[in-house]
Design an enzyme around this catalytic site. Structure first.
Site, PDB file in Angstrom:
ATOM      1  N   HIS A  65       0.821  -1.211   0.000  1.00  0.00           N
ATOM      2  CA  HIS A  65       0.000   0.000   0.000  1.00  0.00           C
ATOM      3  C   HIS A  65       0.855   1.262   0.000  1.00  0.00           C
ATOM      4  CE1 HIS A  65      -3.078  -2.981   1.136  1.00  0.00           C
ATOM      5  NE2 HIS A  65      -3.793  -2.243   0.323  1.00  0.00           N
ATOM      6  N   TRP A 111     -15.097 -20.161  10.147  1.00  0.00           N
ATOM      7  CA  TRP A 111     -16.427 -19.577  10.379  1.00  0.00           C
ATOM      8  C   TRP A 111     -16.334 -18.298  11.229  1.00  0.00           C
ATOM      9  CZ3 TRP A 111     -14.658 -24.369  11.770  1.00  0.00           C
ATOM     10  CH2 TRP A 111     -14.339 -24.557  13.124  1.00  0.00           C
ATOM     11  N   LYS A 112     -15.294 -18.174  12.043  1.00  0.00           N
ATOM     12  CA  LYS A 112     -15.210 -17.018  12.940  1.00  0.00           C
ATOM     13  C   LYS A 112     -14.875 -15.730  12.178  1.00  0.00           C
ATOM     14  CE  LYS A 112     -14.656 -19.381  17.288  1.00  0.00           C
ATOM     15  NZ  LYS A 112     -14.057 -19.342  18.634  1.00  0.00           N
ATOM     16  N   GLY A 115       2.571  -4.226  16.100  1.00  0.00           N
ATOM     17  CA  GLY A 115       3.186  -2.917  15.851  1.00  0.00           C
ATOM     18  C   GLY A 115       4.691  -2.915  16.088  1.00  0.00           C
ATOM     19  N   ASP A 150      -3.342  -4.260  12.828  1.00  0.00           N
ATOM     20  CA  ASP A 150      -3.938  -3.874  11.534  1.00  0.00           C
ATOM     21  C   ASP A 150      -4.177  -5.173  10.801  1.00  0.00           C
ATOM     22  OD1 ASP A 150      -4.563  -2.993   9.004  1.00  0.00           O
ATOM     23  OD2 ASP A 150      -2.674  -1.945   8.646  1.00  0.00           O
ATOM     24  N   MET A 151      -5.398  -5.673  10.855  1.00  0.00           N
ATOM     25  CA  MET A 151      -5.633  -6.999  10.275  1.00  0.00           C
ATOM     26  C   MET A 151      -6.883  -7.079   9.411  1.00  0.00           C
ATOM     27  SD  MET A 151      -6.740  -9.199  13.659  1.00  0.00           S
ATOM     28  CE  MET A 151      -8.126 -10.198  13.104  1.00  0.00           C
TER      29      MET A 151
END
Lengths: 327, 327
Positions: free
Chosen positions: A44, A225-226, A299, A173-174
């Site tokens: 990014h 599924w989570k 981080g 950040d996921m």
């Protein structure tokens, strides 16, 4: 090849000014793209810049638009991003949430009709730099199948949680997919395989091949599924609050545009710094799986990479860098 | 063997009154345990009741304590649970968050020194029943290794997100481990294996055997490093805001006590119901992996099970039920 932060930023700014960005927007966006590469989120940073320039040239992003305040639901402010520059909009929204949190302990800004904010962590660091806890999330185009389904119907909807800390902020950040599309792109550019299954190929087989997943848009949700459920709920929250486009509204067949985002800040004078250090030390005290291995907090890696890249310059993909220099 | 909801509740209440619970607390706790079984969360209904009774008998839980308002950080209220009954405390905290949200659009209650709330989903349903978006999370004792580590240093810190909906609320209730300890216990009681790897045995091998994971306390985080990071950050948030016990403070060698919890409610008159239905329909339109398979939204299964159990009675583990009847 390594390039200093300031050189990257200067070139980005030159291109953006050519595209008729205002000085202020060019400065912010150039800084953000350069900082994303500096922090190791190459997908990014530089690597995304040419695609971003295309969205501007093709007028998918309205560079003249300014976010518009719509209404207040109690203490939640609802804004319209007016299909403007994602980085600019998200930065303004998080600033407003910071301002509100400093006044009221909590600040909440929901924005519809905005665009890709690039790296979500940017806004977590922004909140933490201002001394606030920052939580934000976005929806995306459909790029992940729901649990039990084969076709993409969910976004991978990144979630960011940041807590300020003098020695280095804690910033998660996921994306809700096992690997973000940025990570898939990075791995693909390096010609490598993923360390774990990351999704399905077009034929429905689990694969570690990043380009097969980029092609199929069938990324694997974290925890099966989570992650599927969490991604769904983040989209529902965004839509219920903003009334903007859900992943269903964004769709999967056209280019992503007009996403919805949420920015929450919390501020209090005492964040119990000593107790947070205790958590970090306790977590790191787990015996490592690999001899000599290290346990990192969210981080920690970013900060290491930042220091390293500030000292020695930022690794660039030479082909993409040459492309930018020629713009 | 199947038992009606009212019978379960009546027996729970009888036992709690014997233990000197007030009428009000006995009613709330009996209802909650019975409702957890009714909704299919047997691990935190009947199956957990004898262990809960033990914590009361051993005075780990102070049944006479009432939560105490400590201070206001802007609009965030900080409460002390005074080591009282987890269900009672969490129910009060969520009610207060609902009240604040109805007044201000957002309500935020953080509580330290409380106890296990049993099924977190209870408080999500509570918020949604009141017409609010509800988000809550708790920390727990260390029962999951951080990514890269072998020894448990993180809690599996369940996160609940609920959005109200006339046809059935959307409620996600998920621990940060691939399987909650409740699910491990359920599967173990049935003598079954887990459908996916759920953690490591004491020797460090990945396993589908639930009792091996209960023994080792080495559950696998959802999405590996991602669930590890999210669990860590939820604990940091709880600790930074409440100044209470982190997972490090709770530790892993003693019985879990004095956990920290966070309750956030959002309220607005228009939650864009039609757009939410669009998300549900779009998600369900993904072609199923298994022929004839169904894609469910979070909470859909709960509602089905509830209806079924209200109609035909609640399946009980006969040994545990006999134990309760003899109390």
């Amino acid at each position: 090849m390594k390039v200093p932060f300031e050189t990257l930023k200067k070139e980005f700014k030159r291109v953006l000014l050519q595209l008729s960005f205002t000085e202020e927007k060019a400065e912010l966006c150039a800084h953000t793209f350069a900082a994303n590469s500096r922090d190791g989120v190459y997908s990014h940073g530089l690597n995304r810049f040419p695609a971003f320039v295309n969205t501007v040239r093709e007028k998918q992003v309205d560079i003249h638009a300014e976010p518009k305040f719509l209404e207040k639901n109690g203490l939640i402010e609802i804004w319209d991003g007016e299909f403007g520059i994602g980085i600019h909009n998200a930065s303004l929204a998080m600033n407003r949430a910071i301002e509100l949190a400093k006044a009221n302990g909590i600040g909440c800004v929901a924005m519809r009709h905005t665009n890709h904010w690039m790296r979500g962590g940017t806004y977590g660091w922004q909140a933490a730099d201002a001394g606030c806890i920052g939580i934000c999330f976005t929806n995306t185009m459909a790029n992940m199948p729901p649990w039990g389904g084969k076709e993409p119907r969910l976004g991978n909807n990144p979630l960011i949680i940041a807590v300020p800390r003098a020695e280095g902020h804690l910033v998660l950040d996921m994306a809700m997919s096992q690997f973000s599309y940025g990570k898939l792109q990075d791995t693909d550019l390096k010609g490598m395989e993923l360390p774990e299954y990351g999704g399905y190929d077009v034929e429905g087989n689990l694969t570690r091949n990043p380009s097969a997943i980029i092609e199929s848009r069938r990324a694997l949700p974290i925890g099966y599924w989570k992650g599927s459920g969490l991604s769904f709920m983040l989209d529902v929250l965004l839509t219920a609050i903003t009334g903007g486009r859900s992943t269903a509204g964004i769709g999967s067949t056209v280019r992503e545009s007009g996403v919805s985002q949420f920015f929450l800040c919390l501020y209090q004078s005492d964040m119990h710094h000593q107790l947070i250090e205790e958590i970090i030390q306790y977590t790191k005290s787990s015996a490592p799986v690999e001899p000599g291995g290290q346990i990192l907090y969210p981080g920690e890696n970013t900060l290491e990479t930042r220091k390293e890249n500030e000292l020695h310059g930022i690794s660039v993909n030479e082909k993409i860098w040459a492309e930018v220099l020629k713009m």
